[in-house]
Design an enzyme around this catalytic site. Structure first.
Site, mmCIF file in Angstrom:
data_model
loop_
_atom_site.group_PDB
_atom_site.id
_atom_site.type_symbol
_atom_site.label_atom_id
_atom_site.label_comp_id
_atom_site.label_asym_id
_atom_site.label_seq_id
_atom_site.Cartn_x
_atom_site.Cartn_y
_atom_site.Cartn_z
ATOM 1 N N ARG A 176 -6.850 11.460 -5.739
ATOM 2 C CA ARG A 176 -8.146 10.949 -5.383
ATOM 3 C C ARG A 176 -9.496 11.725 -5.615
ATOM 4 O O ARG A 176 -10.531 11.221 -6.015
ATOM 5 C CB ARG A 176 -7.998 10.283 -3.996
ATOM 6 C CG ARG A 176 -9.371 9.352 -3.388
ATOM 7 C CD ARG A 176 -9.410 8.151 -4.129
ATOM 8 N NE ARG A 176 -10.666 7.699 -3.302
ATOM 9 C CZ ARG A 176 -11.807 7.864 -3.820
ATOM 10 N NH1 ARG A 176 -12.158 8.475 -4.757
ATOM 11 N NH2 ARG A 176 -12.887 7.303 -3.066
ATOM 12 N N ARG A 226 -3.640 6.889 0.929
ATOM 13 C CA ARG A 226 -4.103 8.065 1.807
ATOM 14 C C ARG A 226 -3.000 8.611 2.554
ATOM 15 O O ARG A 226 -3.248 9.675 2.826
ATOM 16 C CB ARG A 226 -5.151 7.658 2.404
ATOM 17 C CG ARG A 226 -6.681 7.150 1.662
ATOM 18 C CD ARG A 226 -7.652 6.910 2.246
ATOM 19 N NE ARG A 226 -7.386 5.616 3.061
ATOM 20 C CZ ARG A 226 -8.399 5.147 3.948
ATOM 21 N NH1 ARG A 226 -9.216 5.730 4.590
ATOM 22 N NH2 ARG A 226 -7.868 3.852 4.461
ATOM 23 N N ASP A 243 -7.144 -3.181 -6.770
ATOM 24 C CA ASP A 243 -7.824 -3.568 -5.687
ATOM 25 C C ASP A 243 -7.990 -5.065 -5.804
ATOM 26 O O ASP A 243 -8.268 -5.530 -6.896
ATOM 27 C CB ASP A 243 -8.994 -2.810 -5.146
ATOM 28 C CG ASP A 243 -9.511 -3.429 -3.915
ATOM 29 O OD1 ASP A 243 -8.954 -2.620 -3.016
ATOM 30 O OD2 ASP A 243 -10.348 -4.324 -3.698
ATOM 31 N N ARG A 272 0.790 -1.201 -0.225
ATOM 32 C CA ARG A 272 0.081 -0.076 0.043
ATOM 33 C C ARG A 272 0.932 1.260 -0.072
ATOM 34 O O ARG A 272 0.446 2.179 0.468
ATOM 35 C CB ARG A 272 -1.127 -0.016 1.247
ATOM 36 C CG ARG A 272 -2.089 -0.939 0.880
ATOM 37 C CD ARG A 272 -3.128 -0.461 1.893
ATOM 38 N NE ARG A 272 -4.233 -1.978 2.193
ATOM 39 C CZ ARG A 272 -4.412 -2.236 3.304
ATOM 40 N NH1 ARG A 272 -4.022 -1.746 4.470
ATOM 41 N NH2 ARG A 272 -5.183 -3.594 3.524
ATOM 42 N N TYR A 318 -15.146 -12.081 0.972
ATOM 43 C CA TYR A 318 -15.950 -10.962 0.743
ATOM 44 C C TYR A 318 -17.223 -11.213 -0.096
ATOM 45 O O TYR A 318 -18.223 -10.902 0.139
ATOM 46 C CB TYR A 318 -15.311 -9.823 0.158
ATOM 47 C CG TYR A 318 -14.078 -9.380 0.923
ATOM 48 C CD1 TYR A 318 -14.250 -8.159 1.877
ATOM 49 C CD2 TYR A 318 -12.528 -9.708 0.901
ATOM 50 C CE1 TYR A 318 -13.302 -7.470 2.486
ATOM 51 C CE2 TYR A 318 -11.553 -9.154 1.599
ATOM 52 C CZ TYR A 318 -11.771 -8.089 2.508
ATOM 53 O OH TYR A 318 -11.177 -7.471 3.464
#
Length: 344
Positions: free
Chosen positions: A37, A28, A74, A24, A149
């Site tokens: 973003r 952010r 992702d 990552r 998921y």
């Protein structure tokens, strides 16, 4: 022409100081990412926009000079391509239509690669944009983690819905994992063909599995992916990361066929050193040290280097860098690893 040091390690050689990238590493915690973003629309829009996805992938390379870039995307683009109505919301994480036995029976991979074509364009753009010496990594989610998921329809603390489903519907679970393994192998081959030097398989939820389930849900599907990729691209280099697997990593490399294994921060360095005797390892600094900084960060870096830098090592975190991380701590990490740590 400079060598791609990550690839040298993946070929089983020791590089001093070890090459560095961070899971990552685009995200952010970087102000430039937050700015990009804003213009992207949804998170999935960002993943499928080759111009913007290329930009955010390059941001940590420009800022820190890391030895590898990893495609910005992702793990849930696969279920998105399977029309599971995937969405991401701030503070809640991903959500999608939960799948059941009848849904598994109806899964169809016919248009998945076409849906993912923007990802392959991003990979191609990255290879032409990156410095020659920077390794480009592609990736996918491991079938078990993606399945958790898909079954729950969202993330859960212990993946109880998927574990329960596996006990109650073992045939459907096996079918789902095999289907995801085959689609994921196609996806990785396409990334390699687009310009990825190596790929990583992320099994972020491997740590919730018991011994038998780890064999059935984590090892066998990942081995199926790797065998399929290698059948078509024999020279492919593959990193497998089973977070939280602990002692079950003992046979993970041999049983999956992975070139390197990623280690989370809970893996004892003495055990990591044993695993390294069989080939390259990647990891395993606690991501919280990127928030803490200072002496704690220095000591953590030095401990990994002292234990593992004498063998084939890709220096990385034990999981993804968090939004609270201080970018200056990444700069300090790179400087300390490249200087050899304490006593250099």
């Amino acid at each position: 022409m400079s060598e791609r040091k990550v690839m040298t390690v993946l070929n089983g050689q020791t590089v001093t100081p070890p090459p560095i990238w961070l899971m990552r590493q685009a995200g952010r915690y970087l102000p430039e990412y937050r700015e990009t973003r804003k213009s992207a629309g949804s998170f999935l829009d960002l993943c499928y926009n080759p111009e913007l996805a290329t930009e955010v992938t390059l941001q940590p390379i420009r800022r820190f000079g890391l030895d590898a870039a990893i495609l910005f995307s992702d793990i849930l683009v696969i279920p998105d391509a399977l029309h599971r109505n995937v969405s991401f919301s701030e503070g809640k994480g991903p959500a999608m239509d939960p799948i059941d036995v009848s849904g598994i029976e109806k899964l169809d991979a016919a248009n998945v690669m076409a849906h993912l074509s923007p990802v392959f364009e991003t990979v191609s753009r990255l290879r032409t944009s990156l410095p020659h010496e920077t390794t480009l990594l592609g990736f996918c989610g491991a079938p078990w983690t993606v399945a958790t998921y898909m079954i729950a329809g969202h993330g859960t603390p212990d993946q109880a819905p998927a574990r329960l489903f596996g006990y109650q519907e073992p045939v459907a679970m096996e079918k789902l994992l095999a289907f995801l393994a085959d689609v994921s192998a196609d996806y990785l081959v396409a990334q390699i063909d687009a310009g990825a030097d190596a790929v990583q398989i992320f099994d972020s939820w491997a740590g919730v599995l018991g011994e038998k389930e780890f064999e059935d849900y984590a090892i066998k599907p990942v081995a199926r992916i790797i065998a399929s990729v290698r059948a078509r691209r024999p020279s492919a280099k593959i990193i497998a990361f089973a977070k939280g697997a602990g002692y079950l990593l003992k046979d993970y490399r041999r049983k999956t066929g992975a070139d390197a294994i990623g280690l989370d921060w809970s893996v004892p360095l003495s055990f990591a050193k044993d695993l390294q005797k069989e080939g390259p390892v990647q990891g395993n600094l606690d991501p919280m040290l990127m928030v803490a900084g200072g002496k704690a960060l220095q000591d953590g870096i030095d401990a990994v280097l002292q234990a593992l830098a004498q063998g084939p090592l890709i220096f990385n975190l034990g999981h993804g860098i968090t939004p609270q991380a201080d970018p200056e701590n990444v700069t300090r990490l790179v400087e300390r690893v490249r200087s050899g740590g304490a006593g250099a």
